[in-house]
Design a protein around this motif. Sequence first.
Motif, PDB file in Angstrom:
ATOM      1  N   GLY A  28      54.302  31.692  31.954  1.00 47.62           N
ATOM      2  CA  GLY A  28      55.673  31.222  32.027  1.00 47.62           C
ATOM      3  C   GLY A  28      56.108  30.637  30.705  1.00 47.62           C
ATOM      4  N   ASP A  29      57.272  29.995  30.740  1.00 44.11           N
ATOM      5  CA  ASP A  29      57.789  29.292  29.568  1.00 44.11           C
ATOM      6  C   ASP A  29      58.850  28.313  30.053  1.00 44.11           C
ATOM      7  N   SER A  30      59.085  27.289  29.266  1.00 41.52           N
ATOM      8  CA  SER A  30      60.112  26.303  29.606  1.00 41.52           C
ATOM      9  C   SER A  30      61.320  26.402  28.692  1.00 41.52           C
ATOM     10  N   LEU A  31      61.264  27.262  27.690  1.00 43.16           N
ATOM     11  CA  LEU A  31      62.351  27.441  26.734  1.00 43.16           C
ATOM     12  C   LEU A  31      62.601  28.935  26.500  1.00 43.16           C
ATOM     13  N   PRO A  32      63.830  29.407  26.359  1.00 44.13           N
ATOM     14  CA  PRO A  32      65.053  28.613  26.417  1.00 44.13           C
ATOM     15  C   PRO A  32      65.449  28.207  27.827  1.00 44.13           C
ATOM     16  N   ILE A  33      64.888  28.878  28.853  1.00 42.27           N
ATOM     17  CA  ILE A  33      65.060  28.453  30.237  1.00 42.27           C
ATOM     18  C   ILE A  33      63.689  28.448  30.900  1.00 42.27           C
ATOM     19  N   HIS A  34      63.580  27.674  31.963  1.00 42.24           N
ATOM     20  CA  HIS A  34      62.315  27.638  32.701  1.00 42.24           C
ATOM     21  C   HIS A  34      62.134  28.961  33.440  1.00 42.24           C
ATOM     22  N   ARG A  35      61.005  29.621  33.190  1.00 36.18           N
ATOM     23  CA  ARG A  35      60.753  30.910  33.843  1.00 36.18           C
ATOM     24  C   ARG A  35      59.263  31.064  34.082  1.00 36.18           C
ATOM     25  N   TYR A  36      58.886  31.362  35.330  1.00 36.29           N
ATOM     26  CA  TYR A  36      57.502  31.657  35.704  1.00 36.29           C
ATOM     27  C   TYR A  36      57.443  33.111  36.147  1.00 36.29           C
ATOM     28  N   ARG A  37      56.690  33.926  35.402  1.00 33.73           N
ATOM     29  CA  ARG A  37      56.576  35.340  35.754  1.00 33.73           C
ATOM     30  C   ARG A  37      55.114  35.753  35.591  1.00 33.73           C
ATOM     31  N   GLU A  38      54.435  35.747  36.711  1.00 41.83           N
ATOM     32  CA  GLU A  38      53.000  36.031  36.730  1.00 41.83           C
ATOM     33  C   GLU A  38      52.723  37.497  36.396  1.00 41.83           C
ATOM     34  N   LEU A  39      51.525  37.732  35.877  1.00 39.62           N
ATOM     35  CA  LEU A  39      51.048  39.077  35.570  1.00 39.62           C
ATOM     36  C   LEU A  39      49.664  39.233  36.183  1.00 39.62           C
ATOM     37  N   TRP A  40      49.348  40.435  36.631  1.00 40.45           N
ATOM     38  CA  TRP A  40      48.033  40.710  37.209  1.00 40.45           C
ATOM     39  C   TRP A  40      47.408  41.909  36.505  1.00 40.45           C
ATOM     40  N   VAL A  41      46.092  41.867  36.325  1.00 40.29           N
ATOM     41  CA  VAL A  41      45.339  42.975  35.751  1.00 40.29           C
ATOM     42  C   VAL A  41      44.172  43.282  36.667  1.00 40.29           C
ATOM     43  N   ARG A  42      44.012  44.554  37.006  1.00 44.25           N
ATOM     44  CA  ARG A  42      42.891  44.988  37.855  1.00 44.25           C
ATOM     45  C   ARG A  42      42.164  46.135  37.158  1.00 44.25           C
ATOM     46  N   PRO A  43      40.974  45.857  36.584  1.00 43.97           N
ATOM     47  CA  PRO A  43      40.207  46.952  35.976  1.00 43.97           C
ATOM     48  C   PRO A  43      39.782  47.960  37.045  1.00 43.97           C
ATOM     49  N   VAL A  44      39.630  49.218  36.652  1.00 44.52           N
ATOM     50  CA  VAL A  44      39.268  50.250  37.625  1.00 44.52           C
ATOM     51  C   VAL A  44      37.759  50.403  37.783  1.00 44.52           C
ATOM     52  N   ASN A  45      36.971  49.704  36.948  1.00 45.36           N
ATOM     53  CA  ASN A  45      35.521  49.699  37.159  1.00 45.36           C
ATOM     54  C   ASN A  45      34.982  48.306  36.841  1.00 45.36           C
ATOM     55  N   ASN A  46      33.686  48.102  37.105  1.00 40.34           N
ATOM     56  CA  ASN A  46      33.107  46.771  36.946  1.00 40.34           C
ATOM     57  C   ASN A  46      32.448  46.561  35.583  1.00 40.34           C
ATOM     58  N   ALA A  47      32.808  47.378  34.618  1.00 42.87           N
ATOM     59  CA  ALA A  47      32.345  47.140  33.250  1.00 42.87           C
ATOM     60  C   ALA A  47      32.992  45.864  32.713  1.00 42.87           C
ATOM     61  N   TYR A  48      32.400  45.322  31.666  1.00 42.47           N
ATOM     62  CA  TYR A  48      32.899  44.075  31.095  1.00 42.47           C
ATOM     63  C   TYR A  48      34.171  44.328  30.290  1.00 42.47           C
ATOM     64  N   HIS A  49      35.218  43.550  30.587  1.00 41.07           N
ATOM     65  CA  HIS A  49      36.487  43.661  29.889  1.00 41.07           C
ATOM     66  C   HIS A  49      37.030  42.285  29.556  1.00 41.07           C
ATOM     67  N   VAL A  50      37.838  42.223  28.513  1.00 42.55           N
ATOM     68  CA  VAL A  50      38.537  40.997  28.141  1.00 42.55           C
ATOM     69  C   VAL A  50      40.008  41.351  27.923  1.00 42.55           C
ATOM     70  N   TYR A  51      40.893  40.642  28.646  1.00 45.41           N
ATOM     71  CA  TYR A  51      42.326  40.836  28.495  1.00 45.41           C
ATOM     72  C   TYR A  51      42.985  39.538  28.055  1.00 45.41           C
ATOM     73  N   ARG A  52      44.002  39.668  27.219  1.00 47.69           N
ATOM     74  CA  ARG A  52      44.790  38.540  26.724  1.00 47.69           C
ATOM     75  C   ARG A  52      46.259  38.836  27.019  1.00 47.69           C
ATOM     76  N   ALA A  53      46.968  37.838  27.570  1.00 40.57           N
ATOM     77  CA  ALA A  53      48.358  38.082  27.953  1.00 40.57           C
ATOM     78  C   ALA A  53      49.208  36.836  27.769  1.00 40.57           C
ATOM     79  N   GLY A  54      50.494  37.066  27.532  1.00 47.63           N
ATOM     80  CA  GLY A  54      51.457  35.984  27.428  1.00 47.63           C
ATOM     81  C   GLY A  54      52.839  36.462  27.805  1.00 47.63           C
ATOM     82  N   LEU A  55      53.653  35.548  28.318  1.00 47.44           N
ATOM     83  CA  LEU A  55      55.053  35.842  28.596  1.00 47.44           C
ATOM     84  C   LEU A  55      55.868  35.556  27.348  1.00 47.44           C
TER      85      LEU A  55
END
Length: 331
Positions: A201-228
Amino acid sequence: MTVLRLLFILLLMSSAALAQPVVWNNALIHVNDTALIHVNGNIEVNGTSGVVENDGRIHARNSVQRADFWLTNNGSSSGNGEYRVQGDWINDASFTADSSRVVLDGADQLITGTNETEYHILELDSSGTKTQTLDSRVNEKLILHDRELHTDVHTMTVLHTDTGAVENDLGYGTEGFVSSFSPGGLVRHMDTVLTYRFPLGDSLPIHRYRELWVRPVNNAYHVYRAGLRNFDATNDGWDVSQHDSTLCSVNDQFWHEVHRDSGTADADITLSFYQPVDGFFTTNAHWKTGLVQWTDIGNDQVQSPLYHTITSYGHNDFSHHAFALALITPE
């Protein structure tokens, strides 16, 4: 300021209340698992022999000073206890998390210093925004409650691969979230075919919460980075007026930055929106650098009384990090 110049202090009593700030200067402090040290002001652990072994509770409360917890000049702290701090967390020396819990429960607070802190459990509470001035990590659980964790251009990395390793309140308008500036964000480590939440989310310029989801398709090791990114993607060079013919328009209010920092497998990417504020969307779009435009990446929309979600299945192009909601051109 009270300065403890002792070689060894062993706290076995139920509590010790110190009415002034303290400096543990080359002192060995052991807090028993039944003990509480309550300090009205700053706590400073200073010097090579300044060692805190906390298996109980250490509380820095805002009174005559901000109530910072400061590790400096080769001082160190470890143990399985609780640190409850109303001021800034300043690590200029050495912190070993063990099985401890750090609770930041003041107003606006900093996670700062010259050395990155790895927490076991980090909990944000009370009021204000908690802001990082450097990268930080959590190896067990990040608990946001209803607070904003602002990482600035830095990252908060959750090392535990359990999908529940990040918690936040979910009442509308009171959600806890991570905000950031590019390239910063929330980093999650993954090793299972389950859905990982990114409460963004963010509080500027307006308050906004917008969630994101990630689902890997296998159980291998992964690292994801995300921001609104709570502004028109055009401002960063990803012109929302440039899109393929299947799209009618691309969201000009906000977008998500998503990086696959490790791993190679496809992943399902889910974006969210709140229709009364954001308007209506029917698909997700991804910026294609080579085409210099936004392209439709498929959709599966789920409508709910609050946040609607759109999932793009089996996405494998993370050559560019910009993702946004969009409208499909009517047939």
